[in-house]
Design an enzyme around this catalytic site. Structure first.
Site, short mmCIF file in Angstrom:
data_model
loop_
_atom_site.label_atom_id
_atom_site.label_comp_id
_atom_site.label_asym_id
_atom_site.label_seq_id
_atom_site.Cartn_x
_atom_site.Cartn_y
_atom_site.Cartn_z
CB SER A 61 1.97 23.09 29.64
OG SER A 61 2.46 23.96 28.64
CE LYS A 98 6.11 23.52 29.39
NZ LYS A 98 5.32 23.53 28.14
#
Lengths: 140, 420
Positions: A61, A98
């Site tokens: 991700s 993230k």
């Protein structure tokens, strides 16, 4: 029962001499005067040893931020997370990496690869920031 | 002025830092060998898991309340403890590490500053940096700091920091709320006798004449009584050199009965104890070894023994300590018993250069060089790379049972926490 205080030191196995000359009997090298210390990677990578942890990255991700599956993350919990920083967060009881961004509804965890929806951070979500990623170590 | 910083439910808190899913769930940590409960999260305390309770007795409650069970992971706890102390020392440098989860602080050098604010900042920083929640008790003596810490922990309004009050009436009210058996240093041994004398609370003990406490008990109890009145009798012991003994022992994962197995365990403890001595630049003058069977297995024959010897001159040399430990062990061993635990204790520990003994035969300098080389190789190549032939090269069958141990998140490259 009392336990002795251990010195608060951190050593590394990787130390490179800054300058080194071959030892040759009878000829002291003038360069020897400059050999003072070795480079310690910890000095460069770790500002707050007590607050720094290593984590292993999983998944794809954050490929856009140069974080690959299996990379080593240096995470500093003493840093206050700010917009734009890459962070380790806890989502549903699991660690995730993230980027912390500011979305339309406030702070958001944003992936940097297609197909990963943004995760809003709010009072009614179970999301917490665990630490700030300060370095990514990647094997080329 | 002293402060005691105590980590809340330390082992359970360490587990939670790296397994956030455990947050809000009851967690218990088991002793060496998964024998009994040695740590509980607040939620586990709330559902009635008692300290020291045997694991097998709580299985039903564990299922019913979905309690998370962990084997003790001392590698992780030690590392987290070190981080907590390092963080505290940024704010308050004079510390005594009292146990793996308790640190006494001397606040006198910081007098003139807002000590309560400083303690609150320290507490918040430890929480942020390490993830470990702590409570702080502040008071004029160590005994009162310990007592204040209890109050900080148990009273919601304190927000984790409690300053023992200055006013006499207020002090009496607080001391009265603490049962005598909960006073630091009193314990069960003396509380029964104190109860018989009508001494039921910390306040009662503080009002007993010091001479009477000394006569009826001992000087330690008298110091406790004085400290409850605010008279400091104990300073910080910040010097590891004051450590008097070094113990290495462990329960076996399963019971062992043969001499080869028992001796391997004793050898391994002796080697590690000697290593630890050298790490502290210390030497020991006395060595003892103990073994015992499982006293909870009433169906099996019971035996326990210990033996000791002088080490003259005081030494930290592995071959000397190892051979003497094995000699003692051999004398202790009896066939026909199932052994549960063995250990080695070094005492009369000294630092600095040794006095050359009259009958000294070994070349201590040569020993020191040899041992230094062995330690360096073991540090570089992994513990146990070089070791005397008496300790086993096979995987040790007596190693602990640790069926529920979490990864050593902070000390092993192959056990780091993973992100998803």
């Amino acid at each position: 029962m009392k336990t002795p205080a251990r010195p608060a030191t951190q050593t590394t196995a990787i130390a490179r001499p800054l300058l080194a000359s071959r030892v040759e009997a009878g000829f002291p090298s003038p360069a020897d005067d400059y050999v003072e210390r070795t480079l310690d990677l910890n000095e460069e990578l770790i500002t707050h040893p007590a607050a720094t942890f290593f984590l292993r990255a999983g998944g794809r991700s954050m490929l856009g931020a140069g974080i690959h599956d299996g990379d080593l993350l240096v995470v500093d919990r003493s840093k206050t997370p700010e917009t734009g920083m890459v962070v380790v967060a806890v989502v549903d009881g699991e660690f995730t990496v993230k980027r912390l961004t500011r979305g339309p509804d406030g702070p958001t965890l944003t992936a940097e690869h297609r197909g990963y929806p943004p995760i809003p951070i709010g009072p009614d979500t179970e999301v917490t920031i665990w630490g700030v990623v300060t370095w990514v170590l990647h094997r080329p | 002025m002293y402060a005691l910083v105590d980590c809340n439910n330390f082992y359970a808190s360490c587990e939670r830092v790296f397994q956030p899913a455990l947050e809000g769930r009851p967690v218990i940590v088991l002793s060496n060998n998964d024998g009994c409960v040695v740590a509980r999260s607040q939620e586990a305390k709330d559902v009635g898991i008692a300290m020291g309770e045997p694991f097998f007795k709580c299985r039903e409650r564990i299922r019913r309340h979905r309690i998370a069970v962990r084997s003790s992971n001392y590698t992780l706890y030690e590392d987290m403890s070190r981080r907590v102390v390092q963080t505290i020392m940024r704010f308050i440098p004079d510390v005594e590490i009292y146990s793996i989860d308790e640190v006494f602080l001397d606040l006198d050098p910081l007098v003139g500053r807002d000590l309560e604010a400083l303690c609150r900042t320290t507490r918040a920083t430890v929480r942020q940096w390490t993830g470990i929640p702590v409570s702080v008790g502040i008071a004029p003596t160590k005994t009162l700091a310990k007592l204040a810490n209890r109050i900080a922990k148990k009273t919601p309004g304190t927000d984790g920091v409690y300053w023992f009050p200055a006013g006499e009436a207020e002090q009496a009210r607080v001391l009265k709320s603490v049962a005598i058996e909960d006073v630091w240093g009193i314990g069960r041994r003396w509380s029964a006798r104190l109860h018989a004398l009508g001494v039921r609370t910390a306040l009662d003990l503080s009002r007993m004449p010091a001479s009477e406490v000394r006569r009826g008990f001992n000087i330690v109890a008298m110091h406790t009584a004085l400290e409850l009145r605010g008279v400091p009798c104990q300073e910080l012991e910040d010097d590891p050199q004051l450590r008097q003994t070094l113990v290495r022992s462990r329960s076996f994962g399963r019971m062992v009965s043969s001499w080869p197995e028992l001796s391997e365990a004793i050898a391994s403890h002796a080697i590690r104890a000697a290593e630890k001595l050298r790490h502290e630049n210390a030497r020991a003058g006395h060595l003892s070894v103990f073994v015992h069977t499982n006293r909870f297995r009433e169906d099996l024959p019971q035996y326990g023994g210990s033996g000791s010897c002088e080490l003259l001159p005081a030494t930290s040399t592995t071959p000397v300590i190892l051979s003497k430990a094995l000699e003692i062990g051999q004398r202790l061993w009896r066939s026909g018993f199932q052994y549960k635990k063995a250990g080695v204790m070094l005492s009369e520990i000294t630092r600095g250069p040794v006095q050359a003994g009259l009958f000294e035969q070994r070349d201590e300098q040569r020993d020191d060089r040899l041992m230094g080389t062995m330690d360096r190789i073991n540090r570089k190549m992994g513990s146990g790379t070089l070791r005397p032939a008496a300790s086993s090269f096979k995987p040790q069958r007596w190693a602990m049972a640790q069926d529920h141990r979490s990864p050593r998140y902070t000390t092993r490259w192959d056990e780091l926490p993973r992100t998803r």
